[in-house]
Design a protein around this motif. Structure first.
Motif, PDB file in Angstrom:
ATOM      1  N   VAL A   1      57.907  -1.942  16.427  1.00  0.00           N
ATOM      2  CA  VAL A   1      58.927  -2.608  15.613  1.00  0.00           C
ATOM      3  C   VAL A   1      60.189  -2.706  16.462  1.00  0.00           C
ATOM      4  O   VAL A   1      60.625  -1.708  17.053  1.00  0.00           O
ATOM      5  CB  VAL A   1      59.220  -1.822  14.320  1.00  0.00           C
ATOM      6  CG1 VAL A   1      60.259  -2.559  13.479  1.00  0.00           C
ATOM      7  CG2 VAL A   1      57.940  -1.589  13.528  1.00  0.00           C
ATOM      8  N   TYR A   2      60.770  -3.899  16.541  1.00  0.00           N
ATOM      9  CA  TYR A   2      61.904  -4.140  17.431  1.00  0.00           C
ATOM     10  C   TYR A   2      63.136  -4.563  16.633  1.00  0.00           C
ATOM     11  O   TYR A   2      63.037  -4.995  15.481  1.00  0.00           O
ATOM     12  CB  TYR A   2      61.558  -5.227  18.453  1.00  0.00           C
ATOM     13  CG  TYR A   2      60.521  -4.804  19.461  1.00  0.00           C
ATOM     14  CD1 TYR A   2      60.894  -4.209  20.656  1.00  0.00           C
ATOM     15  CD2 TYR A   2      59.161  -5.003  19.222  1.00  0.00           C
ATOM     16  CE1 TYR A   2      59.939  -3.824  21.591  1.00  0.00           C
ATOM     17  CE2 TYR A   2      58.204  -4.622  20.152  1.00  0.00           C
ATOM     18  CZ  TYR A   2      58.603  -4.024  21.336  1.00  0.00           C
ATOM     19  OH  TYR A   2      57.662  -3.635  22.254  1.00  0.00           O
ATOM     20  N   THR A   3      64.284  -4.444  17.286  1.00  0.00           N
ATOM     21  CA  THR A   3      65.522  -4.980  16.727  1.00  0.00           C
ATOM     22  C   THR A   3      65.744  -6.385  17.280  1.00  0.00           C
ATOM     23  O   THR A   3      65.053  -6.830  18.209  1.00  0.00           O
ATOM     24  CB  THR A   3      66.715  -4.097  17.101  1.00  0.00           C
ATOM     25  OG1 THR A   3      66.909  -4.155  18.526  1.00  0.00           O
ATOM     26  CG2 THR A   3      66.485  -2.650  16.691  1.00  0.00           C
ATOM     27  N   LEU A   4      66.723  -7.074  16.737  1.00  0.00           N
ATOM     28  CA  LEU A   4      67.060  -8.403  17.247  1.00  0.00           C
ATOM     29  C   LEU A   4      67.413  -8.364  18.728  1.00  0.00           C
ATOM     30  O   LEU A   4      67.072  -9.278  19.485  1.00  0.00           O
ATOM     31  CB  LEU A   4      68.230  -8.987  16.450  1.00  0.00           C
ATOM     32  CG  LEU A   4      67.939  -9.410  15.013  1.00  0.00           C
ATOM     33  CD1 LEU A   4      69.234  -9.787  14.304  1.00  0.00           C
ATOM     34  CD2 LEU A   4      66.964 -10.580  14.965  1.00  0.00           C
ATOM     35  N   ASP A   5      68.089  -7.308  19.155  1.00  0.00           N
ATOM     36  CA  ASP A   5      68.506  -7.221  20.557  1.00  0.00           C
ATOM     37  C   ASP A   5      67.326  -7.176  21.512  1.00  0.00           C
ATOM     38  O   ASP A   5      67.469  -7.511  22.692  1.00  0.00           O
ATOM     39  CB  ASP A   5      69.381  -5.974  20.761  1.00  0.00           C
ATOM     40  CG  ASP A   5      70.680  -6.060  19.989  1.00  0.00           C
ATOM     41  OD1 ASP A   5      71.478  -6.971  20.274  1.00  0.00           O
ATOM     42  OD2 ASP A   5      70.889  -5.243  19.083  1.00  0.00           O
ATOM     43  N   ASP A   6      66.176  -6.767  21.020  1.00  0.00           N
ATOM     44  CA  ASP A   6      64.998  -6.617  21.883  1.00  0.00           C
ATOM     45  C   ASP A   6      63.975  -7.725  21.635  1.00  0.00           C
ATOM     46  O   ASP A   6      62.781  -7.531  21.825  1.00  0.00           O
ATOM     47  CB  ASP A   6      64.347  -5.251  21.637  1.00  0.00           C
ATOM     48  CG  ASP A   6      65.286  -4.097  21.963  1.00  0.00           C
ATOM     49  OD1 ASP A   6      65.987  -4.185  22.987  1.00  0.00           O
ATOM     50  OD2 ASP A   6      65.318  -3.122  21.188  1.00  0.00           O
ATOM     51  N   PHE A   7      64.445  -8.898  21.212  1.00  0.00           N
ATOM     52  CA  PHE A   7      63.510  -9.969  20.849  1.00  0.00           C
ATOM     53  C   PHE A   7      62.631 -10.393  22.016  1.00  0.00           C
ATOM     54  O   PHE A   7      61.453 -10.702  21.839  1.00  0.00           O
ATOM     55  CB  PHE A   7      64.256 -11.170  20.270  1.00  0.00           C
ATOM     56  CG  PHE A   7      65.036 -11.974  21.266  1.00  0.00           C
ATOM     57  CD1 PHE A   7      64.483 -13.075  21.904  1.00  0.00           C
ATOM     58  CD2 PHE A   7      66.342 -11.617  21.591  1.00  0.00           C
ATOM     59  CE1 PHE A   7      65.206 -13.813  22.824  1.00  0.00           C
ATOM     60  CE2 PHE A   7      67.069 -12.348  22.518  1.00  0.00           C
ATOM     61  CZ  PHE A   7      66.511 -13.442  23.139  1.00  0.00           C
ATOM     62  N   GLN A   8      63.192 -10.418  23.233  1.00  0.00           N
ATOM     63  CA  GLN A   8      62.392 -10.830  24.385  1.00  0.00           C
ATOM     64  C   GLN A   8      61.285  -9.819  24.670  1.00  0.00           C
ATOM     65  O   GLN A   8      60.129 -10.190  24.932  1.00  0.00           O
ATOM     66  CB  GLN A   8      63.286 -10.983  25.614  1.00  0.00           C
ATOM     67  CG  GLN A   8      62.554 -11.517  26.849  1.00  0.00           C
ATOM     68  CD  GLN A   8      62.016 -12.921  26.665  1.00  0.00           C
ATOM     69  OE1 GLN A   8      62.775 -13.862  26.476  1.00  0.00           O
ATOM     70  NE2 GLN A   8      60.694 -13.073  26.706  1.00  0.00           N
ATOM     71  N   GLU A   9      61.618  -8.541  24.601  1.00  0.00           N
ATOM     72  CA  GLU A   9      60.609  -7.507  24.791  1.00  0.00           C
ATOM     73  C   GLU A   9      59.540  -7.590  23.706  1.00  0.00           C
ATOM     74  O   GLU A   9      58.357  -7.367  23.965  1.00  0.00           O
ATOM     75  CB  GLU A   9      61.271  -6.124  24.774  1.00  0.00           C
ATOM     76  CG  GLU A   9      60.312  -4.980  25.043  1.00  0.00           C
ATOM     77  CD  GLU A   9      60.984  -3.616  25.005  1.00  0.00           C
ATOM     78  OE1 GLU A   9      60.256  -2.603  24.947  1.00  0.00           O
ATOM     79  OE2 GLU A   9      62.235  -3.564  25.029  1.00  0.00           O
ATOM     80  N   ALA A  10      59.953  -7.916  22.488  1.00  0.00           N
ATOM     81  CA  ALA A  10      58.993  -8.046  21.391  1.00  0.00           C
ATOM     82  C   ALA A  10      57.995  -9.161  21.667  1.00  0.00           C
ATOM     83  O   ALA A  10      56.782  -9.003  21.431  1.00  0.00           O
ATOM     84  CB  ALA A  10      59.743  -8.315  20.087  1.00  0.00           C
ATOM     85  N   MET A  11      58.468 -10.291  22.164  1.00  0.00           N
ATOM     86  CA  MET A  11      57.557 -11.402  22.471  1.00  0.00           C
ATOM     87  C   MET A  11      56.594 -11.027  23.587  1.00  0.00           C
ATOM     88  O   MET A  11      55.407 -11.349  23.530  1.00  0.00           O
ATOM     89  CB  MET A  11      58.355 -12.650  22.838  1.00  0.00           C
ATOM     90  CG  MET A  11      59.098 -13.265  21.670  1.00  0.00           C
ATOM     91  SD  MET A  11      59.762 -14.915  22.010  1.00  0.00           S
ATOM     92  CE  MET A  11      60.990 -14.517  23.260  1.00  0.00           C
ATOM     93  N   ASP A  12      57.091 -10.336  24.616  1.00  0.00           N
ATOM     94  CA  ASP A  12      56.223  -9.905  25.715  1.00  0.00           C
ATOM     95  C   ASP A  12      55.162  -8.924  25.221  1.00  0.00           C
ATOM     96  O   ASP A  12      53.992  -9.005  25.607  1.00  0.00           O
ATOM     97  CB  ASP A  12      57.056  -9.265  26.825  1.00  0.00           C
ATOM     98  CG  ASP A  12      57.994 -10.248  27.512  1.00  0.00           C
ATOM     99  OD1 ASP A  12      57.755 -11.465  27.403  1.00  0.00           O
ATOM    100  OD2 ASP A  12      58.966  -9.798  28.151  1.00  0.00           O
ATOM    101  N   ARG A  13      55.583  -8.011  24.348  1.00  0.00           N
ATOM    102  CA  ARG A  13      54.640  -7.009  23.847  1.00  0.00           C
ATOM    103  C   ARG A  13      53.578  -7.661  22.964  1.00  0.00           C
ATOM    104  O   ARG A  13      52.412  -7.232  22.955  1.00  0.00           O
ATOM    105  CB  ARG A  13      55.404  -5.942  23.049  1.00  0.00           C
ATOM    106  CG  ARG A  13      54.540  -4.777  22.557  1.00  0.00           C
ATOM    107  CD  ARG A  13      54.076  -3.893  23.699  1.00  0.00           C
ATOM    108  NE  ARG A  13      53.190  -2.844  23.252  1.00  0.00           N
ATOM    109  CZ  ARG A  13      53.582  -1.704  22.667  1.00  0.00           C
ATOM    110  NH1 ARG A  13      54.883  -1.475  22.458  1.00  0.00           N
ATOM    111  NH2 ARG A  13      52.695  -0.796  22.313  1.00  0.00           N
ATOM    112  N   ALA A  14      53.953  -8.687  22.233  1.00  0.00           N
ATOM    113  CA  ALA A  14      52.989  -9.378  21.386  1.00  0.00           C
ATOM    114  C   ALA A  14      51.879 -10.013  22.214  1.00  0.00           C
ATOM    115  O   ALA A  14      50.714 -10.031  21.802  1.00  0.00           O
ATOM    116  CB  ALA A  14      53.689 -10.438  20.544  1.00  0.00           C
TER     117      ALA A  14
END
Length: 376
Positions: free
Chosen positions: A349-362
């Motif tokens: 679960v990510y915050t808005l600040d980590d949106f790029q990391e969230a996309m990579d992890r997906a």
């Protein structure tokens, strides 16, 4: 707008393909025909990275725009003409929007602004704000109230014990449900789902199981197939595809006559033989629904087979409001499963600040039941 609401919010603002930052922006105004939702969870699926980067031209949006294509949260304010929604309702918000005066014009916020001046205009005026934000405004007809006590309450109190983030896969369920409704899939019928181990195709397995169908999940991914069979024992049979049409068709037919095929092949499967194998397994009067994203100019459909077997072949794009409502009823009844009940795993679960990391992890965790989401 309710006086207790702040005037500003944080959101991911995209200014060009692949370029975005978190900014403080005004909270969207609530007008007639709309409501404002404070988001609890925003979907990050494995297809989002190429959409965000606009790897294909049709993913380009009228920038600046807030990305994100699905959210779940609580109504913070409603327009003066709302008659059913109330502040405090827990809801899901659909990204699929039709023009009110021309339903043939439609967009998917955060994904597609459409190819016509009309659809581009609709996007700019109605959907520029996506779901990677603290709040989102949406047309009333795209907001659906949930039975919060049933879905998120404790099992001891009659609830199903989900957390909001586990329902972010819901749009894939609805898309697949609409496709199956389009071919009138019935309880007890045998349906081939191919491939069956991606974000959308695994959701198709979940829906078919909820509808009482007998599922044959077909994919090259042995581990993903094993997971599906473990999740739905006695309901899901599996076939690991070899790439040989005759071999795979025979394997699919070995379980008995196949009533329907749901093809959820992604663009990467363009030209792949899985569809031809599935088609060859159909009984006389069988039905096919196409709900994937293959780029084939022509499909491997033998004319005589289709004619002599009286096959029905139908495309299915997105969904109608009644499809969303039906899937919500299935979920609240406990038939359409989420979370651990469906073999889903929340990886992060990510915050808005980590949106790029969230996309990579997906992308890294892509597979059946994989969940990544942003909690704004």
């Amino acid at each position: 707008m309710a006086p207790s609401l702040p005037s500003m919010m944080r959101a991911v603002v995209q200014t060009a393909p692949g370029t975005a930052s978190v900014e403080s922006v005004p909270i969207p105004k609530v007008e007639y025909g709309s409501a404002l939702v404070k988001l609890e969870a925003s979907l990050v699926h494995s297809n989002l990275s190429p959409i965000f980067k606009a790897d294909l031209d049709y993913f380009k949006l009228p920038y600046p725009a807030v990305p994100g294509s699905f959210g779940i949260g609580r109504v913070a304010a409603v327009g003066p003409d709302a008659t059913a929604l109330r502040e405090g309702d827990f809801v899901i918000v659909s990204a699929f929007i039709h023009s009110r005066d021309d339903p043939s014009v439609n967009i998917i916020r955060g994904v597609l602004a459409g190819p016509t001046p009309a659809s581009q205009h609709l996007y700019k005026t109605f959907a520029r704000n996506g779901f990677f934000a603290e709040y989102v405004t949406a047309p009333l007809e795209t907001i659906f109230r949930l039975d919060e006590a049933r879905l998120f309450g404790s099992p001891e109190a009659g609830g199903l014990g989900y957390i909001p983030g586990e329902l972010v896969v819901f749009p894939a369920n609805v898309i697949c449900y609409a496709a199956m409704r389009g071919i009138s899939l019935q309880p007890g019928e045998r349906v081939v789902i191919t491939p069956a181990t991606g974000h959308y195709s695994a959701a198709a397995v979940d829906v078919a199981a909820a509808l009482g169908a007998r599922v044959i999940a077909a994919s090259r991914n042995a581990a993903g197939l094993a997971k599906l069979k473990e999740t739905y024992p006695g309901v899901v049979d599996t076939v690991q595809l070899t790439g040989d049409v005759k071999t795979d068709g025979a394997a699919l037919s070995a379980f008995g006559p196949v009533d329907a095929v749901v093809d959820v092949s992604p663009p990467a499967a363009t030209g792949a033989p899985n569809f031809a194998a599935a088609l060859s397994s159909l009984r006389d009067g069988g039905r096919v629904t196409l709900v994937g994203g293959r780029g084939d100019e022509t499909l491997p459909i033998p004319y005589l087979k289709a004619m002599m077997s009286s096959l029905t072949i139908k495309g299915s794009y997105m969904y109608a409001r009644e499809d969303v409502e039906a899937c919500i009823r299935l979920a609240e009844a406990g038939l359409l499963k989420f979370g651990k009940r469906a073999g889903h795993v929340v990886h992060a679960v990510y915050t808005l600040d980590d949106f790029q990391e969230a996309m990579d992890r997906a992308v890294e965790t892509a597979g059946p039941g994989s969940i990544i989401y942003i909690k704004p």
